[in-house]
Design a protein around this motif. Structure first.
Motif, PDB file in Angstrom:
ATOM      1  N   LEU A 103      -2.475   8.609   1.435  1.00  0.00           N
ATOM      2  CA  LEU A 103      -2.662   7.577   2.454  1.00  0.00           C
ATOM      3  C   LEU A 103      -2.685   8.270   3.808  1.00  0.00           C
ATOM      4  O   LEU A 103      -1.682   8.832   4.245  1.00  0.00           O
ATOM      5  CB  LEU A 103      -1.522   6.565   2.395  1.00  0.00           C
ATOM      6  N   TYR A 129     -10.851   5.439   0.315  1.00  0.00           N
ATOM      7  CA  TYR A 129     -10.054   4.494  -0.469  1.00  0.00           C
ATOM      8  C   TYR A 129     -10.844   3.760  -1.560  1.00  0.00           C
ATOM      9  O   TYR A 129     -10.389   2.744  -2.071  1.00  0.00           O
ATOM     10  CB  TYR A 129      -9.390   3.492   0.480  1.00  0.00           C
ATOM     11  N   ASP A 130     -11.988   4.288  -1.894  1.00  0.00           N
ATOM     12  CA  ASP A 130     -12.788   3.732  -2.988  1.00  0.00           C
ATOM     13  C   ASP A 130     -13.519   4.901  -3.635  1.00  0.00           C
ATOM     14  O   ASP A 130     -14.105   5.745  -2.929  1.00  0.00           O
ATOM     15  CB  ASP A 130     -13.784   2.702  -2.465  1.00  0.00           C
ATOM     16  N   ASN A 163      -5.139   2.177  -3.147  1.00  0.00           N
ATOM     17  CA  ASN A 163      -6.468   2.388  -2.575  1.00  0.00           C
ATOM     18  C   ASN A 163      -7.269   1.092  -2.517  1.00  0.00           C
ATOM     19  O   ASN A 163      -7.976   0.831  -1.543  1.00  0.00           O
ATOM     20  CB  ASN A 163      -7.223   3.436  -3.394  1.00  0.00           C
ATOM     21  N   TYR A 202      -7.996  10.764  -2.619  1.00  0.00           N
ATOM     22  CA  TYR A 202      -7.715   9.463  -3.225  1.00  0.00           C
ATOM     23  C   TYR A 202      -6.214   9.254  -3.446  1.00  0.00           C
ATOM     24  O   TYR A 202      -5.740   8.120  -3.492  1.00  0.00           O
ATOM     25  CB  TYR A 202      -8.460   9.358  -4.553  1.00  0.00           C
ATOM     26  N   ILE A 216       0.847  -1.205   0.000  1.00  0.00           N
ATOM     27  CA  ILE A 216       0.000   0.000   0.000  1.00  0.00           C
ATOM     28  C   ILE A 216       0.875   1.246   0.000  1.00  0.00           C
ATOM     29  O   ILE A 216       0.681   2.172  -0.797  1.00  0.00           O
ATOM     30  CB  ILE A 216      -0.945  -0.016   1.220  1.00  0.00           C
ATOM     31  N   GLU A 225     -11.704   5.593   6.292  1.00  0.00           N
ATOM     32  CA  GLU A 225     -12.007   4.445   5.443  1.00  0.00           C
ATOM     33  C   GLU A 225     -12.825   4.815   4.204  1.00  0.00           C
ATOM     34  O   GLU A 225     -12.792   4.108   3.201  1.00  0.00           O
ATOM     35  CB  GLU A 225     -12.747   3.367   6.241  1.00  0.00           C
ATOM     36  N   GLN A 283      -5.993  -0.907   0.396  1.00  0.00           N
ATOM     37  CA  GLN A 283      -6.364  -0.292   1.676  1.00  0.00           C
ATOM     38  C   GLN A 283      -7.861  -0.408   1.924  1.00  0.00           C
ATOM     39  O   GLN A 283      -8.307  -0.641   3.053  1.00  0.00           O
ATOM     40  CB  GLN A 283      -5.932   1.180   1.682  1.00  0.00           C
ATOM     41  N   HIS A 284      -8.657  -0.259   0.878  1.00  0.00           N
ATOM     42  CA  HIS A 284     -10.115  -0.383   1.019  1.00  0.00           C
ATOM     43  C   HIS A 284     -10.503  -1.783   1.476  1.00  0.00           C
ATOM     44  O   HIS A 284     -11.434  -1.956   2.270  1.00  0.00           O
ATOM     45  CB  HIS A 284     -10.784  -0.055  -0.317  1.00  0.00           C
ATOM     46  N   TYR A 342      -1.982   4.781  -7.627  1.00  0.00           N
ATOM     47  CA  TYR A 342      -2.902   5.190  -6.563  1.00  0.00           C
ATOM     48  C   TYR A 342      -4.066   4.207  -6.443  1.00  0.00           C
ATOM     49  O   TYR A 342      -4.499   3.845  -5.349  1.00  0.00           O
ATOM     50  CB  TYR A 342      -3.464   6.586  -6.854  1.00  0.00           C
TER      51      TYR A 342
END
Length: 509
Positions: A444, A453-454, A278, A441, A251, A450, A281-282, A274
């Motif tokens: 980090l 990340y999407d 993401n 986006y 990540i 939360e 992480q998502h 990216y």
């Protein structure tokens, strides 16, 4: 219980150890197990098998075998120390701390016992006791660089940045190739605004360990890349082997590579990096959008015009904090920098105090939405909410007339701020939706965030935020100052004058 005079078993033990030293692990294990079959109380064999299991990567079996050794001989410090460390690696922190304490008690001059106990306390987030353990280790050996590095981390967690910097520096002085210490010192320099020193540390960490992704990530945020930058070439070189990295490292690598490609104009490549970071992480931080939708609906339902009309004569705290709210990466930091340059204002950064106070007074700590306890708050409780928040925050700078709190998500609580802190100033940092969301986006965050990340969850979060801000503007018009990010960067003086005037502050050149 086995005895020292048990010559046949001791001889077999020596043979097993010889096999192990020679790398003949199957023969060694078989010999240790023959010893246990012959005498189930022969604790050295359990200990030896436990260490072999650890070497093979079977931590659970290792812990079981070491626990058996401890049960048979509670007075051997080495057994306690190794059992404690195995429990720590398995996340069984109460057992790890208990065994570590016993090891230190049995062998107070064992530096590794004190160091390992410090690690257990660190994992348990008990930085004060961790600090004591690392200091005990350093009393035994002031050249123990691992203890200096971890002491620095413990001190930093307690807010002692000067002590942390000194500890990291000692670790680096003892071993300039101590990559973790270099990275930790660099991160602290970065937080303190000593960016040149931070870059030197991160570069030293990478030189010592070229695959140290954390240092690559930290360095990437402190430089602007060119096509011929050797660090960009290093990042690109990792790309083909990135699947071998842990999720945590991959990540960070993805965001570092995205930043580097972005700087050089490779926007498609940057977005691909990216997007990969993401996505990973998502997957680690799933979002509960059903609760988020419910939260928005309940805030609008509870904080309606009738709610405020029934409380129009309520009087809250006399203090005058300045709240800066909005989306992350929308200019909240720049606004705070402008305000805290004024002698009457102290910049406190992103504080969790309001959320903590609201959670405690509304009963939301039980897992319910904070809105469910709002209607039942009395006039006195509402004032106590404001007073408790002000008490906490003004401990940071008692002499200041105003203190800024730039926690962006405080926009959820503006209805409570309006009542509990009627003298507060509320500044809304606004940014173009596409710019705002892409800036999130491409970053980090240190905390969860939360929703960021999407692309879908990020867009819906932005829509909820704007819906709620429109509601607050209608509920108490005139209390919120909207500040556009482009105005802030293109016309800083005019915008700064507008902000200071809104806060009732005299212009300071």
């Amino acid at each position: 219980m086995a005895t020292k005079n048990n010559q046949p078993l001791n001889k077999l033990m020596a043979q097993a150890q010889a096999h192990e030293r020679a790398g003949q692990l199957a023969q060694a294990e078989a010999a240790y197990r023959r010893i246990i079959a012959s005498d189930a109380d022969f604790h050295p064999a359990y200990h030896a098998l436990g260490l072999m299991a650890y070497g093979a990567g079977n931590l659970a079996l290792a812990a079981d075998l070491l626990k058996a050794a401890v049960a048979l001989d509670k007075k051997t410090a080495l057994y306690q120390r190794n059992y404690g460390e195995m429990c720590r690696r398995l996340g069984r922190l109460d057992e790890a701390i208990g065994a570590g304490q016993q090891a230190c008690k049995l062998s107070p001059t064992d530096i590794d016992a004190h160091y390992n106990l410090g690690l257990a306390y660190t994992d348990a987030k008990d930085s004060a006791r961790a600090t004591k353990s690392y200091r005990n280790a350093l009393k035994l050996n002031a050249q123990h660089g691992l203890s200096w590095n971890n002491l620095g981390s413990a001190l930093e967690q307690q807010g002692d940045k000067d002590g942390a910097q000194d500890a990291y520096a000692k670790a680096v002085a003892l071993n300039p190739d101590h990559a973790e210490a270099q990275n930790n010192l660099g991160a602290l320099f970065s937080v303190r605004g000593q960016l040149d020193e931070a870059r030197v540390c991160f570069q030293a960490a990478i030189k010592a360990r070229p695959d140290f992704v954390e240092a690559h990530y930290n360095l990437s945020s402190l430089k602007t890349y060119r096509q011929d930058d050797p660090h960009l070439a290093m990042l690109e070189g990792v790309y083909l082997n990135r699947a071998s990295l842990s999720d945590h490292a991959r990540i960070r690598y993805s965001f570092a590579l995205g930043k580097a490609r972005d700087d050089t104009g490779d926007y498609d490549g940057a977005f691909a990096a990216y997007d990969e970071g993401n996505r990973l992480q998502h997957a680690l931080l799933p979002t509960d959008e059903r609760t988020a939708d419910l939260m928005l609906a309940r805030i609008i339902e509870v904080f309606d015009s009738a709610f405020f009309a029934a409380r129009k004569d309520w009087r809250g705290s006399d203090k005058a904090p300045i709240f800066i709210v909005g989306m992350p990466r929308s200019g909240t930091t720049l606004l705070e920098q402008i305000l805290c340059s004024h002698p009457s204002v102290y910049g406190a950064g992103e504080l969790v105090d309001l959320s903590d106070v609201v959670t405690a007074l509304t009963g939301a700590q039980a897992g319910q939405l904070f809105t469910e306890g709002v209607a039942g708050l009395t006039r006195q409780e509402m004032q106590r909410l404001g007073d408790e928040y002000a008490k906490r925050v003004w401990m940071l700078s008692p002499q200041s007339a105003h203190i800024t709190d730039k926690m962006p998500a405080n926009f959820f609580y503006l209805g409570l701020i309006h009542l509990a802190l009627p003298n507060a100033k509320i500044i809304h940092a606004m940014r173009d939706p596409m710019d705002s969301c892409f800036s999130c986006y491409s970053r980090l965050f240190n905390d969860t965030m939360e929703f960021a990340y999407d692309q879908g969850t990020l867009g819906r979060y932005y829509a909820r935020y704007m819906t709620l801000m429109q509601h607050w503007h209608q509920a108490f018009p005139g209390r919120i100052l909207d500040v556009d990010y482009l105005d802030l960067v293109q016309e800083p003086e005019r915008t700064a004058r507008q902000v200071l005037d809104f806060c009732g502050l005299e212009w300071e050149p």
